[in-house]
Design a protein around this motif. Structure first.
Motif, mmCIF file in Angstrom:
data_model
loop_
_atom_site.group_PDB
_atom_site.id
_atom_site.type_symbol
_atom_site.label_atom_id
_atom_site.label_comp_id
_atom_site.label_asym_id
_atom_site.label_seq_id
_atom_site.Cartn_x
_atom_site.Cartn_y
_atom_site.Cartn_z
ATOM 1 N N PRO A 202 48.460 38.186 16.345
ATOM 2 C CA PRO A 202 48.833 39.593 15.959
ATOM 3 C C PRO A 202 47.352 40.246 15.565
ATOM 4 N N SER A 203 46.926 39.973 14.576
ATOM 5 C CA SER A 203 45.385 40.657 14.110
ATOM 6 C C SER A 203 44.554 40.795 15.255
ATOM 7 N N LEU A 204 44.461 39.667 15.820
ATOM 8 C CA LEU A 204 43.464 39.518 16.863
ATOM 9 C C LEU A 204 43.770 40.105 18.120
ATOM 10 N N ARG A 205 44.982 40.521 18.261
ATOM 11 C CA ARG A 205 45.337 41.069 19.785
ATOM 12 C C ARG A 205 44.713 42.286 20.126
ATOM 13 N N HIS A 206 44.708 43.333 19.061
ATOM 14 C CA HIS A 206 44.237 44.566 19.228
ATOM 15 C C HIS A 206 42.631 44.597 18.943
ATOM 16 N N ARG A 207 41.852 43.343 18.804
ATOM 17 C CA ARG A 207 40.630 43.490 18.757
ATOM 18 C C ARG A 207 39.842 42.898 20.163
ATOM 19 N N VAL A 208 40.586 42.584 21.327
ATOM 20 C CA VAL A 208 40.181 42.236 22.345
ATOM 21 C C VAL A 208 40.412 42.985 23.648
ATOM 22 N N VAL A 209 39.462 43.100 24.451
ATOM 23 C CA VAL A 209 39.479 43.636 25.729
ATOM 24 C C VAL A 209 39.219 42.802 26.656
ATOM 25 N N GLU A 210 40.126 42.836 27.958
ATOM 26 C CA GLU A 210 40.127 41.907 28.786
ATOM 27 C C GLU A 210 39.609 42.559 30.185
ATOM 28 N N HIS A 211 38.839 41.993 30.580
ATOM 29 C CA HIS A 211 38.076 42.778 31.954
ATOM 30 C C HIS A 211 38.340 41.431 33.181
ATOM 31 N N ARG A 212 38.884 42.075 34.297
ATOM 32 C CA ARG A 212 39.040 41.103 35.521
ATOM 33 C C ARG A 212 38.152 41.446 36.531
ATOM 34 N N GLY A 213 37.804 40.376 37.059
ATOM 35 C CA GLY A 213 36.882 40.552 38.346
ATOM 36 C C GLY A 213 37.636 39.939 39.682
ATOM 37 N N THR A 214 37.852 40.739 40.553
ATOM 38 C CA THR A 214 38.595 40.277 41.746
ATOM 39 C C THR A 214 38.060 39.076 42.535
ATOM 40 N N PRO A 215 38.768 38.331 43.394
ATOM 41 C CA PRO A 215 37.892 37.146 44.005
ATOM 42 C C PRO A 215 36.796 37.599 44.971
ATOM 43 N N GLU A 216 36.553 38.654 45.255
ATOM 44 C CA GLU A 216 35.301 39.141 46.203
ATOM 45 C C GLU A 216 34.372 39.614 45.235
ATOM 46 N N GLN A 217 34.492 39.622 44.036
ATOM 47 C CA GLN A 217 33.479 40.274 43.189
ATOM 48 C C GLN A 217 32.975 38.993 42.338
ATOM 49 N N ALA A 218 33.058 37.762 42.790
ATOM 50 C CA ALA A 218 32.681 36.683 42.117
ATOM 51 C C ALA A 218 31.101 36.805 42.093
ATOM 52 N N GLN A 219 30.169 36.802 43.159
ATOM 53 C CA GLN A 219 28.959 36.985 43.095
ATOM 54 C C GLN A 219 28.015 38.277 42.658
ATOM 55 N N ILE A 220 28.771 39.296 43.047
ATOM 56 C CA ILE A 220 28.134 40.576 42.361
ATOM 57 C C ILE A 220 28.151 40.733 40.848
ATOM 58 N N ALA A 221 29.522 40.264 40.359
ATOM 59 C CA ALA A 221 29.841 40.190 39.001
ATOM 60 C C ALA A 221 28.939 39.269 37.999
ATOM 61 N N ASP A 222 28.730 38.217 38.842
ATOM 62 C CA ASP A 222 27.844 37.232 38.036
ATOM 63 C C ASP A 222 26.126 37.459 38.152
ATOM 64 N N PHE A 223 26.026 38.057 39.088
ATOM 65 C CA PHE A 223 24.388 38.582 39.133
ATOM 66 C C PHE A 223 24.285 39.726 38.065
ATOM 67 N N ALA A 224 25.209 40.727 37.927
ATOM 68 C CA ALA A 224 25.095 41.784 37.037
ATOM 69 C C ALA A 224 25.277 41.147 35.529
ATOM 70 N N MET A 225 26.149 40.195 35.370
ATOM 71 C CA MET A 225 26.193 39.796 34.141
ATOM 72 C C MET A 225 24.941 38.908 33.728
ATOM 73 N N LYS A 226 24.401 38.295 34.363
ATOM 74 C CA LYS A 226 23.116 37.423 34.456
ATOM 75 C C LYS A 226 21.891 38.448 33.989
ATOM 76 N N ARG A 227 21.768 39.546 34.806
ATOM 77 C CA ARG A 227 20.770 40.609 34.681
ATOM 78 C C ARG A 227 20.881 41.382 33.452
ATOM 79 N N VAL A 228 21.989 41.644 33.039
ATOM 80 C CA VAL A 228 22.073 42.753 32.078
ATOM 81 C C VAL A 228 22.379 42.036 30.715
ATOM 82 N N LEU A 229 23.175 40.887 30.817
ATOM 83 C CA LEU A 229 23.521 40.178 29.272
ATOM 84 C C LEU A 229 22.943 38.708 29.173
ATOM 85 N N GLY A 230 22.415 38.193 30.167
ATOM 86 C CA GLY A 230 21.955 36.974 30.226
ATOM 87 C C GLY A 230 22.998 35.660 30.153
ATOM 88 N N VAL A 231 24.139 36.153 30.572
ATOM 89 C CA VAL A 231 25.432 35.190 30.822
ATOM 90 C C VAL A 231 25.606 34.893 32.158
#
Length: 381
Positions: A202-231
């Motif tokens: 319960p106390s962790l439920r309202h501390r987490v935000v979930e983002h979803r990438g659609t199937p076709e976003q696999a490459q673009i999301a991976d590239f953006a996260m690597k460039r911006v966040l290093g993950v």
């Protein structure tokens, strides 16, 4: 990420923090109704509803501390006290704010919530958010301060590259929450579309935000996260995003899950990574320190024992102040008497200075006055 710096101030282990936006028409009324209902049900010990000006003027624990002032844009201050694990007291303070600048009318009202327990926080305790806000999807209190992001649901990543990168930057630098990105290997059914946070304590439920990438976003999301966040975001997997400043002990590989089945089953590995991340010493977010200070030094909702202790403390302080004033008065009185004695010695007791030439040269008014004050300074005389 561009920097690996970390803040020297971390969130205390007994503290729960939250910040968001309420997009409905009557946020304070939603809070009042929830507090009244929970107190009637015995969930809350007590609560207070304060005007911000009143809250600043009537600060109980530290009446002269300006840090207790909620600020010029504050709309309302709410305090609540409840107990968990039988005897552990939790104190929480929620403040609603008008946005200093609004891009549009629908930006809503900003709120800040700080809660502190008498011992280290347990994720299985009730969420402080639902002590103030009703845990209903019909009440839109759970929007993050990052535009387009909401708790208790899934947030699909923007399609545009620039918007996607900006979303990632804002979530890691501005948000107070833990952000998780999950990639949908294929479009999930109704069960798979449910937010994974429902499986969290319960106390962790309202501390987490979930983002979803659609199937076709696999490459673009991976590239953006690597460039911006290093993950990296694995196809069909998930990653817990780092913070900026970076949380001590964070390693991208450690908080990456290679496979997440979006079929309604419990994603055990991802949940474990989220819990592990939440347990790390996290840097205090920007703007959180004043909220925590107000909670500790601007608290009003006292128990009977605390009110008695506060009254006794005030009596002691008034007594000390009165004693200091009395001693100061006595010192002034002694100085005045010494001055009068010196003047009497100079004038011969009648208040009239001696005529020129009648006194001996060594008994000049100046020397007599100096001599008199010298006796006053010397305790032996």
């Amino acid at each position: 990420m561009a920097k690996n710096s970390s803040s020297t101030i971390t969130v205390p282990d007994a503290v729960w923090l939250g910040r968001g936006r309420h997009l409905g028409p009557e946020p304070e009324q939603d809070v009042r109704r929830n507090l009244i209902a929970l107190k009637a049900a015995g969930v809350l010990d007590d609560f207070l509803d304060l005007d911000p000006v009143e809250a600043a003027r009537s600060t109980v624990l530290h009446p002269r501390d300006e840090s207790a002032d909620p600020g010029p844009t504050a709309r309302r201050v709410f305090e609540a006290r409840w107990r968990v694990a039988d005897d552990v007291t939790v104190r929480a303070q929620l403040t609603t704010y008008d946005a200093e600048t609004r891009r549009k009318e629908g930006d809503g009202v900003t709120w800040v919530l700080a809660a502190e327990a008498e011992r280290a926080w347990d994720a299985h305790w009730p969420s402080p958010a639902t002590m103030f806000w009703p845990d209903s999807d019909r009440v839109p209190w759970d929007h993050d301060t990052v535009p387009g992001v909401r708790m208790r649901t899934t947030n699909h990543l923007p399609k545009d590259d620039d918007e996607l990168r900006q979303r990632l930057r804002d979530c890691t630098r501005q948000s107070w929450y833990i952000h998780v990105v999950v990639h949908e290997a294929m479009t999930p059914d109704a069960k798979g579309q449910q937010p994974l946070s429902a499986f969290l304590p319960p106390s962790l439920r309202h501390r987490v935000v979930e983002h979803r990438g659609t199937p076709e976003q696999a490459q673009i999301a991976d590239f953006a996260m690597k460039r911006v966040l290093g993950v990296r975001m694995p196809r069909g997997g998930a990653v817990v995003l780092p913070t900026d400043p970076q949380t001590q002990g964070y390693e991208a590989e450690r908080f990456t899950v290679r496979s997440v089945f979006l079929d309604g089953s419990e994603p055990t590995e991802l949940l474990d990574r989220i819990k592990e991340f939440a347990a790390l010493p996290r840097p205090l977010p920007a703007g959180a320190e004043p909220a925590l200070t107000r909670l500790r030094q601007g608290w009003h909702l006292l128990t009977p024992d605390e009110e008695l202790a506060h009254a006794q403390d005030m009596v002691t302080k008034y007594a000390e102040a009165l004693d200091a004033m009395t001693k100061s008065r006595d010192l002034y009185q002694e100085a005045a008497e010494a001055a009068q004695a010196a003047l009497a010695e100079v004038t011969g007791g009648d208040g009239v200075p001696p005529a020129p030439g009648t006194a001996k040269s060594e008994a000049s008014p100046l020397s007599a006055l100096t001599k008199a004050f010298g006796r006053f300074r010397d305790p032996k005389k």
